[in-house]
Design an enzyme around this catalytic site. Structure first.
Site, PDB file in Angstrom:
ATOM      1  N   ASP A   1       0.830  -1.209   0.000  1.00  0.00           N
ATOM      2  CA  ASP A   1       0.000   0.000   0.000  1.00  0.00           C
ATOM      3  C   ASP A   1       0.868   1.265   0.000  1.00  0.00           C
ATOM      4  O   ASP A   1       2.044   1.241   0.364  1.00  0.00           O
ATOM      5  CB  ASP A   1      -0.863   0.048   1.269  1.00  0.00           C
ATOM      6  CG  ASP A   1      -2.014  -0.955   1.231  1.00  0.00           C
ATOM      7  OD1 ASP A   1      -2.028  -1.822   0.340  1.00  0.00           O
ATOM      8  OD2 ASP A   1      -2.885  -0.867   2.110  1.00  0.00           O
ATOM      9  N   ASP A   2       0.222   2.352  -0.362  1.00  0.00           N
ATOM     10  CA  ASP A   2       0.718   3.728  -0.158  1.00  0.00           C
ATOM     11  C   ASP A   2       1.759   4.211  -1.165  1.00  0.00           C
ATOM     12  O   ASP A   2       2.314   5.293  -0.993  1.00  0.00           O
ATOM     13  CB  ASP A   2       1.273   3.935   1.263  1.00  0.00           C
ATOM     14  CG  ASP A   2       0.185   3.868   2.322  1.00  0.00           C
ATOM     15  OD1 ASP A   2      -0.977   3.604   1.950  1.00  0.00           O
ATOM     16  OD2 ASP A   2       0.497   4.065   3.506  1.00  0.00           O
TER      17      ASP A   2
ATOM     18  N   HIS B   1       3.896  -2.185   3.000  1.00  0.00           N
ATOM     19  CA  HIS B   1       3.891  -0.835   2.406  1.00  0.00           C
ATOM     20  C   HIS B   1       5.172  -0.645   1.602  1.00  0.00           C
ATOM     21  O   HIS B   1       6.269  -0.774   2.165  1.00  0.00           O
ATOM     22  CB  HIS B   1       3.788   0.228   3.505  1.00  0.00           C
ATOM     23  CG  HIS B   1       2.472   0.193   4.223  1.00  0.00           C
ATOM     24  ND1 HIS B   1       2.197  -0.711   5.232  1.00  0.00           N
ATOM     25  CD2 HIS B   1       1.336   0.928   4.055  1.00  0.00           C
ATOM     26  CE1 HIS B   1       0.960  -0.529   5.663  1.00  0.00           C
ATOM     27  NE2 HIS B   1       0.408   0.461   4.973  1.00  0.00           N
TER      28      HIS B   1
HETATM   29 ZN   LIG Z   1      -2.648   3.302   3.211  1.00  0.00          ZN
END
Ligand SMILES: [Zn+2]
Length: 239
Positions: free
Chosen positions: A63-64, A209
């Site tokens: 993610d991100d 992440h």
């Molecule tokens: Zn996030």
């Protein structure tokens, strides 16, 4: 609300102050349960998400990103290991680094929407603002990929009734996880690696992440460990 009404009927025999007390307690319990459900995507309280894959496999999800420093290093590790994963991209970053979006897709990985703004208060957005935010990320990703993105991961794993409506309207499937790495919290790389090794099981969707340097450090040995446990790597979406 149905539960509150049901509870109201249940405490029907009570009257006066006693009834008010029970009703207040019921509303407090309901509010706590609803808030807990909102922050625990695995409960499927407000909308159904995918949390697992087949038993002999795991799905790595990042993610991100995309991040100009760490995402290329993650991609390089995955490429060297011959492993595909799924990246849930923030629209604002995707707009800034379109080459990385295309590289992720070109190298065979799955791509999902992780909202445009990823604002800390996104869980409090009204339905129109939420639709605009998620829809904007969809448009950025589709512009770069030439196809619609079918997956969405709620920022912070927070869900609510507005997400349920917006995701249905935009035709997006919610993806949760069953193993949270806490790679944004655990600063010590050895502890992070140990947590991943001790917790991983077949069927897990692993939340990582690609914006975190520690994740870059632990990824290659983690993949080696999973392979030694005869786990396959799958990307989302599954059928
Ligand atoms: Zn996030």
């Amino acid at each position: 609300m149905a539960v509150v009404l049901g509870g109201f009927l249940l405490i029907g025999p009570f009257s006066g102050p006693e009834k008010l007390l029970w009703l207040t307690l019921l509303i407090i319990c309901w509010t706590i349960a609803a808030a807990y459900g909102s922050y625990r995507i695995g409960l499927d309280w407000y909308l159904k998400s995918v949390h697992r894959v087949e038993a002999n496999a795991i799905a790595l999800t990042f993610d991100d990103g995309p991040d100009p420093d760490t995402t290329p290093r993650i991609l390089s590790i995955l490429n060297d290991a011959g492993v595909t994963a799924t990246f849930f991209l923030i629209g604002e970053k995707a707009e800034k680094y379109p080459d990385l979006v295309r590289q992720i897709a070109r190298e065979g990985h799955g791509i999902g929407n992780h909202s445009f703004s990823h604002r800390k208060d996104i869980g409090f957005f009204g339905i129109d603002r939420l639709r605009e935010d998620i829809g904007k990320a969809n448009r950025v990703l589709e512009l770069n990929l030439g196809r619609p993105v079918p997956l969405f991961r709620p920022p912070f794993g927070v869900t609510n009734p507005r997400y349920a409506k917006v995701l249905t309207a935009l035709g997006l499937r919610s993806i949760g996880w069953s193993l949270r790495s806490y790679d944004t919290v655990i600063k010590n790389e050895e502890k992070l690696a140990a947590r991943l090794r001790s917790k991983v099981r077949g069927g897990h969707i692993v939340l990582l992440h690609d914006s975190v340097p520690a994740t870059v450090s632990v990824l290659a040995p983690f993949i080696v460990y999973c392979k030694s446990r005869q786990l396959d790597f799958v990307k989302l979406p599954l059928s």
